[in-house]
Design a protein around this motif. Structure first.
Motif, PDB file in Angstrom:
ATOM      1  N   ALA A  45       0.833  -1.206   0.000  1.00  0.00           N
ATOM      2  CA  ALA A  45       0.000   0.000   0.000  1.00  0.00           C
ATOM      3  C   ALA A  45       0.867   1.255   0.000  1.00  0.00           C
ATOM      4  O   ALA A  45       0.570   2.222  -0.705  1.00  0.00           O
ATOM      5  N   ALA A  46       1.932   1.254   0.763  1.00  0.00           N
ATOM      6  CA  ALA A  46       2.813   2.423   0.826  1.00  0.00           C
ATOM      7  C   ALA A  46       3.531   2.658  -0.501  1.00  0.00           C
ATOM      8  O   ALA A  46       3.656   3.802  -0.954  1.00  0.00           O
ATOM      9  N   LEU A  47       3.999   1.595  -1.129  1.00  0.00           N
ATOM     10  CA  LEU A  47       4.689   1.739  -2.412  1.00  0.00           C
ATOM     11  C   LEU A  47       3.736   2.232  -3.501  1.00  0.00           C
ATOM     12  O   LEU A  47       4.091   3.113  -4.301  1.00  0.00           O
ATOM     13  N   ALA A  48       2.529   1.677  -3.522  1.00  0.00           N
ATOM     14  CA  ALA A  48       1.540   2.123  -4.509  1.00  0.00           C
ATOM     15  C   ALA A  48       1.150   3.574  -4.253  1.00  0.00           C
ATOM     16  O   ALA A  48       1.050   4.376  -5.193  1.00  0.00           O
ATOM     17  N   ALA A  49       0.957   3.930  -2.989  1.00  0.00           N
ATOM     18  CA  ALA A  49       0.594   5.310  -2.650  1.00  0.00           C
ATOM     19  C   ALA A  49       1.716   6.274  -2.999  1.00  0.00           C
ATOM     20  O   ALA A  49       1.462   7.377  -3.507  1.00  0.00           O
ATOM     21  N   ALA A  50       2.953   5.876  -2.751  1.00  0.00           N
ATOM     22  CA  ALA A  50       4.088   6.733  -3.081  1.00  0.00           C
ATOM     23  C   ALA A  50       4.184   6.946  -4.591  1.00  0.00           C
ATOM     24  O   ALA A  50       4.455   8.066  -5.047  1.00  0.00           O
ATOM     25  N   ALA A  51       3.952   5.897  -5.361  1.00  0.00           N
ATOM     26  CA  ALA A  51       4.002   6.024  -6.818  1.00  0.00           C
ATOM     27  C   ALA A  51       2.911   6.968  -7.317  1.00  0.00           C
ATOM     28  O   ALA A  51       3.184   7.870  -8.124  1.00  0.00           O
ATOM     29  N   VAL A  52       1.690   6.785  -6.844  1.00  0.00           N
ATOM     30  CA  VAL A  52       0.592   7.656  -7.261  1.00  0.00           C
ATOM     31  C   VAL A  52       0.844   9.093  -6.809  1.00  0.00           C
ATOM     32  O   VAL A  52       0.655  10.044  -7.577  1.00  0.00           O
ATOM     33  N   GLY A  53       1.292   9.255  -5.576  1.00  0.00           N
ATOM     34  CA  GLY A  53       1.563  10.595  -5.061  1.00  0.00           C
ATOM     35  C   GLY A  53       2.648  11.304  -5.843  1.00  0.00           C
ATOM     36  O   GLY A  53       2.529  12.495  -6.163  1.00  0.00           O
ATOM     37  N   SER A  71       4.637  26.625  -7.072  1.00  0.00           N
ATOM     38  CA  SER A  71       4.514  25.387  -7.854  1.00  0.00           C
ATOM     39  C   SER A  71       4.851  24.165  -7.005  1.00  0.00           C
ATOM     40  O   SER A  71       4.181  23.133  -7.091  1.00  0.00           O
ATOM     41  N   GLY A  72       5.870  24.285  -6.169  1.00  0.00           N
ATOM     42  CA  GLY A  72       6.210  23.184  -5.278  1.00  0.00           C
ATOM     43  C   GLY A  72       5.146  22.939  -4.228  1.00  0.00           C
ATOM     44  O   GLY A  72       4.862  21.796  -3.858  1.00  0.00           O
ATOM     45  N   GLY A  73       4.529  24.008  -3.728  1.00  0.00           N
ATOM     46  CA  GLY A  73       3.442  23.863  -2.759  1.00  0.00           C
ATOM     47  C   GLY A  73       2.235  23.158  -3.360  1.00  0.00           C
ATOM     48  O   GLY A  73       1.617  22.299  -2.729  1.00  0.00           O
ATOM     49  N   LEU A  74       1.902  23.518  -4.589  1.00  0.00           N
ATOM     50  CA  LEU A  74       0.802  22.831  -5.280  1.00  0.00           C
ATOM     51  C   LEU A  74       1.142  21.367  -5.526  1.00  0.00           C
ATOM     52  O   LEU A  74       0.295  20.480  -5.375  1.00  0.00           O
ATOM     53  N   ALA A  75       2.389  21.116  -5.896  1.00  0.00           N
ATOM     54  CA  ALA A  75       2.826  19.733  -6.117  1.00  0.00           C
ATOM     55  C   ALA A  75       2.797  18.937  -4.817  1.00  0.00           C
ATOM     56  O   ALA A  75       2.393  17.767  -4.807  1.00  0.00           O
ATOM     57  N   ALA A  76       3.194  19.554  -3.721  1.00  0.00           N
ATOM     58  CA  ALA A  76       3.161  18.878  -2.423  1.00  0.00           C
ATOM     59  C   ALA A  76       1.724  18.552  -2.029  1.00  0.00           C
ATOM     60  O   ALA A  76       1.450  17.471  -1.483  1.00  0.00           O
ATOM     61  N   ALA A  77       0.799  19.457  -2.325  1.00  0.00           N
ATOM     62  CA  ALA A  77      -0.614  19.198  -2.026  1.00  0.00           C
ATOM     63  C   ALA A  77      -1.148  18.051  -2.879  1.00  0.00           C
ATOM     64  O   ALA A  77      -1.882  17.180  -2.386  1.00  0.00           O
ATOM     65  N   ALA A  78      -0.768  18.009  -4.154  1.00  0.00           N
ATOM     66  CA  ALA A  78      -1.203  16.917  -5.035  1.00  0.00           C
ATOM     67  C   ALA A  78      -0.622  15.589  -4.572  1.00  0.00           C
ATOM     68  O   ALA A  78      -1.319  14.566  -4.546  1.00  0.00           O
ATOM     69  N   PHE A  79       0.659  15.591  -4.203  1.00  0.00           N
ATOM     70  CA  PHE A  79       1.276  14.377  -3.667  1.00  0.00           C
ATOM     71  C   PHE A  79       0.515  13.905  -2.429  1.00  0.00           C
ATOM     72  O   PHE A  79       0.209  12.713  -2.291  1.00  0.00           O
TER      73      PHE A  79
END
Length: 140
Positions: free
Chosen positions: A85-93, A112-120
């Protein structure tokens, strides 16, 4: 798993976060707090004459959510379910974060990094929560 710890996010007796809403709420609040902290440091550097505001890397806002995810990861029993679950979540994030960072490439790095961090954070939290619960039911 009958006892529940008090506080927020709500957790079960083993320390696992009980609802996706709690995980999303706390992790996204962590992104906002992290982004504000990075902005304060960035402003401090601007005051001493080192660069322009917005030049700091907004990806640093991921520190508090990553800490929360690590804490929830450790609360689950040792086994393949939590690792998968963690590996799949990390890949999607990571994919979500990198796509958003690419789309926001013209913005200052802080934004841009803040938006990317929120999406992750959103991608990781949703996949992690549903994945670990589903896999734990399947294997346990």
């Amino acid at each position: 798993m009958t006892e529940q710890r008090s506080g927020f996010p709500r957790r079960d007796a083993e320390g696992r976060i009980l609802t996706l809403g709690d995980l999303l709420g706390v992790s996204l609040a962590g992104v906002v707090i992290g982004l504000l902290a990075v902005a304060v440091f960035d402003a401090g550097f601007v005051l001493i004459g080192d660069g322009e505001f917005g030049g700091a890397n907004g990806w640093l806002a991921i520190i508090l959510p990553a800490w929360l995810f690590w804490d929830d990861f450790r609360a689950w029993e040792f086994g393949a379910a939590r690792v998968v679950a963690a590996l799949a979540a990390a890949a999607v994030g990571m994919v979500a974060g990198l796509v958003v960072a690419g789309l926001a490439a013209g913005l200052p790095p802080l934004l841009s990094g803040g938006l990317a961090a929120a999406a992750f954070t959103l991608g990781f939290a949703v996949v992690w929560f549903h994945g670990v619960h589903w896999l734990a039911r399947r294997t346990g």
